[in-house]
Design an enzyme around this catalytic site. Structure first.
Site, PDB file in Angstrom:
ATOM      1  N   THR A   1      35.392   5.591   1.483  1.00 25.63           N
ATOM      2  CA  THR A   1      36.625   5.155   0.804  1.00 25.63           C
ATOM      3  C   THR A   1      37.695   4.960   1.869  1.00 25.63           C
ATOM      4  O   THR A   1      37.698   5.648   2.889  1.00 25.63           O
ATOM      5  CB  THR A   1      37.054   6.253  -0.196  1.00 25.63           C
ATOM      6  OG1 THR A   1      36.125   6.251  -1.263  1.00 25.63           O
ATOM      7  CG2 THR A   1      38.474   6.032  -0.730  1.00 25.63           C
TER       8      THR A   1
ATOM      9  N   ARG B   1      32.894   3.441 -14.957  1.00 23.12           N
ATOM     10  CA  ARG B   1      33.539   4.677 -14.469  1.00 23.12           C
ATOM     11  C   ARG B   1      34.724   4.300 -13.563  1.00 23.12           C
ATOM     12  O   ARG B   1      34.617   3.451 -12.699  1.00 23.12           O
ATOM     13  CB  ARG B   1      32.521   5.487 -13.689  1.00 23.12           C
ATOM     14  CG  ARG B   1      33.051   6.789 -13.056  1.00 23.12           C
ATOM     15  CD  ARG B   1      33.427   6.617 -11.609  1.00 23.12           C
ATOM     16  NE  ARG B   1      33.710   7.892 -10.951  1.00 23.12           N
ATOM     17  CZ  ARG B   1      34.215   7.995  -9.735  1.00 23.12           C
ATOM     18  NH1 ARG B   1      34.482   6.918  -9.041  1.00 23.12           N
ATOM     19  NH2 ARG B   1      34.446   9.176  -9.198  1.00 23.12           N
ATOM     20  N   VAL B   2      35.848   4.939 -13.783  1.00 25.23           N
ATOM     21  CA  VAL B   2      36.997   4.748 -12.905  1.00 25.23           C
ATOM     22  C   VAL B   2      37.333   6.095 -12.275  1.00 25.23           C
ATOM     23  O   VAL B   2      37.408   7.108 -12.971  1.00 25.23           O
ATOM     24  CB  VAL B   2      38.216   4.205 -13.685  1.00 25.23           C
ATOM     25  CG1 VAL B   2      39.443   4.123 -12.785  1.00 25.23           C
ATOM     26  CG2 VAL B   2      37.904   2.820 -14.267  1.00 25.23           C
ATOM     27  N   GLY B   3      37.497   6.092 -10.952  1.00 23.45           N
ATOM     28  CA  GLY B   3      37.779   7.339 -10.239  1.00 23.45           C
ATOM     29  C   GLY B   3      39.243   7.463  -9.843  1.00 23.45           C
ATOM     30  O   GLY B   3      40.097   6.642 -10.220  1.00 23.45           O
ATOM     31  N   ASP B   4      39.511   8.485  -9.056  1.00 27.37           N
ATOM     32  CA  ASP B   4      40.887   8.798  -8.663  1.00 27.37           C
ATOM     33  C   ASP B   4      41.564   7.690  -7.862  1.00 27.37           C
ATOM     34  O   ASP B   4      42.795   7.568  -7.889  1.00 27.37           O
ATOM     35  CB  ASP B   4      40.905  10.074  -7.815  1.00 27.37           C
ATOM     36  CG  ASP B   4      40.105   9.883  -6.527  1.00 27.37           C
ATOM     37  OD1 ASP B   4      38.899   9.596  -6.631  1.00 27.37           O
ATOM     38  OD2 ASP B   4      40.692  10.002  -5.436  1.00 27.37           O
TER      39      ASP B   4
ATOM     40  N   THR C   1      40.810  11.050  -0.791  1.00 25.04           N
ATOM     41  CA  THR C   1      39.407  10.656  -0.901  1.00 25.04           C
ATOM     42  C   THR C   1      38.587  11.880  -1.297  1.00 25.04           C
ATOM     43  O   THR C   1      39.004  13.005  -1.043  1.00 25.04           O
ATOM     44  CB  THR C   1      38.890  10.078   0.431  1.00 25.04           C
ATOM     45  OG1 THR C   1      37.450  10.001   0.400  1.00 25.04           O
ATOM     46  CG2 THR C   1      39.277  10.949   1.624  1.00 25.04           C
ATOM     47  N   GLY C   2      37.420  11.656  -1.887  1.00 25.86           N
ATOM     48  CA  GLY C   2      36.562  12.782  -2.255  1.00 25.86           C
ATOM     49  C   GLY C   2      36.086  12.666  -3.698  1.00 25.86           C
ATOM     50  O   GLY C   2      36.007  11.566  -4.243  1.00 25.86           O
TER      51      GLY C   2
ATOM     52  N   GLY D   1      36.129  12.168  -7.157  1.00 24.94           N
ATOM     53  CA  GLY D   1      37.149  11.571  -8.003  1.00 24.94           C
ATOM     54  C   GLY D   1      37.448  12.337  -9.279  1.00 24.94           C
ATOM     55  O   GLY D   1      38.608  12.480  -9.673  1.00 24.94           O
TER      56      GLY D   1
HETATM   57  N1  ASP Z   1      37.340   9.271  -4.538  1.00 22.93           N
HETATM   58  C1  ASP Z   1      36.344   8.238  -4.646  1.00 22.93           C
HETATM   59  C2  ASP Z   1      35.850   8.194  -6.075  1.00 22.93           C
HETATM   60  O1  ASP Z   1      35.588   9.225  -6.651  1.00 22.93           O
HETATM   61  C3  ASP Z   1      35.178   8.412  -3.734  1.00 22.93           C
HETATM   62  C4  ASP Z   1      35.494   8.830  -2.318  1.00 22.93           C
HETATM   63  O2  ASP Z   1      36.632   8.960  -1.958  1.00 22.93           O
HETATM   64  O3  ASP Z   1      34.533   9.015  -1.553  1.00 22.93           O
HETATM   65  O4  ASP Z   1      35.680   7.120  -6.589  1.00 22.93           O
END
Ligand code: ASP
Length: 288
Positions: free
Chosen positions: A159, A187-190, A210-211, A213
């Site tokens: 990311t 799916r929608v993430g952070d 990042t990480g 979500g």
């Molecule tokens: N945060 C991102 C998500 O969950 C993935 C990532 O940052 O690696 O979509």
């Protein structure tokens, strides 16, 4: 005011040695693009957008070209962008067939009628605003296709995001991702969610996350980290406290970059690695 910039390339498992040099040069290139804008008197918003475009175009980051695939083998990207001076935001979720979704988020911000568009409606908005279209397979790299086929869902980083302070004292933040490998379509993430993946307030600070979500959304991590700096509190300490809050609350894995209005920075993560490029005490630093 001296400008400041941090770009990141995601938190997760350590980057395989064979990819390290290329990832490092991608982060360096993105930093240089943003930094050139800032030293020429450009805005923090332009700097974070153009740094993000550079990383979306790089095949070794999980954003734009080189994104992870959904369980259906498609690419759906999430992006958010915030201007800490005007509090304008633009975000898109689960968007397909767009080369640089950060530009789409910016168009949503500039248009101003809404702040968050998803799916087909966001794609229609992109066409109406003449943003470059990408055929589905144009965004899929051989490497990500093979990972998908092997059902390799664990945590390679990739990311991307950026935070910047411009010479007028404006802060901005941006985040862009293909999400997580094998995610459900829709799916929608952070990374698309203001306050979770991205937040900026020019009087306090700017953050890109990042990480994991799902965990990051529950902890509203970006806003939490920025609020912890309120009153001029130490940036690095705020970053650590925000991450500790996430770990305590959800056991999630994450990394974040933070800048305050004086250019003080924080880069923290509880994953194995996190790529980032920034200037610290006048020296350029890039790590993966
Ligand atoms: N945060 C991102 C998500 O969950 C993935 C990532 O940052 O690696 O979509």
């Amino acid at each position: 005011m001296t400008p400041a910039l941090i770009v990141h390339g995601g938190a997760g498992a350590a980057t395989p040695p064979a990819l390290q040099a290329e990832r490092r040069s991608g982060l360096t290139a993105a930093f240089e693009v943003g930094w050139n804008i800032l030293v020429q008197g450009g805005t923090a918003l332009d700097a974070v957008v153009q740094a993000t475009v550079t990383l979306e175009d790089h095949p070794l980051f999980n954003a734009g070209l080189g994104s992870c695939l959904t369980e259906d083998g498609t690419v759906e990207v999430d992006v958010s962008l915030m201007d800490g001076t005007t509090f304008q935001t633009g975000a898109v979720g689960a968007v397909r067939n767009i080369k640089n979704a950060i530009q789409l988020a910016r168009a949503v911000m500039t248009d101003g009628r809404h702040v968050f568009l998803v799916g087909e409606g966001a794609e229609r908005f992109a066409r109406e605003h003449g943003l470059p279209h990408a055929a589905e397979d144009e965004l899929i790299t051989e490497r990500q296709y093979q990972r998908w086929q092997a059902q390799q869902t664990t945590g390679e980083p990739g990311t991307v995001g950026a935070v910047a302070l411009d010479s007028a004292g404006g802060l901005a933040a941006a985040t862009s991702t293909g999400g997580v490998m094998g995610k459900r379509s829709g799916r929608v993430g952070d990374s698309a969610v203001i306050g979770a993946g991205t937040y900026a307030d020019s009087t306090i600070g700017a953050c890109s996350v990042t990480g994991d979500g799902e965990h990051i959304i529950r902890a509203t991590l970006a806003r939490t980290a920025v609020e912890l700096m309120r009153g001029g509190k130490d940036t690095a300490q705020a970053a650590r406290t925000a991450l500790a809050h996430l770990t305590r609350q959800t056991q999630g894995e994450a990394g974040l970059i933070l800048l305050d209005p004086f250019g003080r920075s924080g880069v923290v993560y509880n994953a194995e690695s996190m790529g980032a490029a920034f200037r610290s005490e006048g020296r350029f630093v890039v790590r993966i």
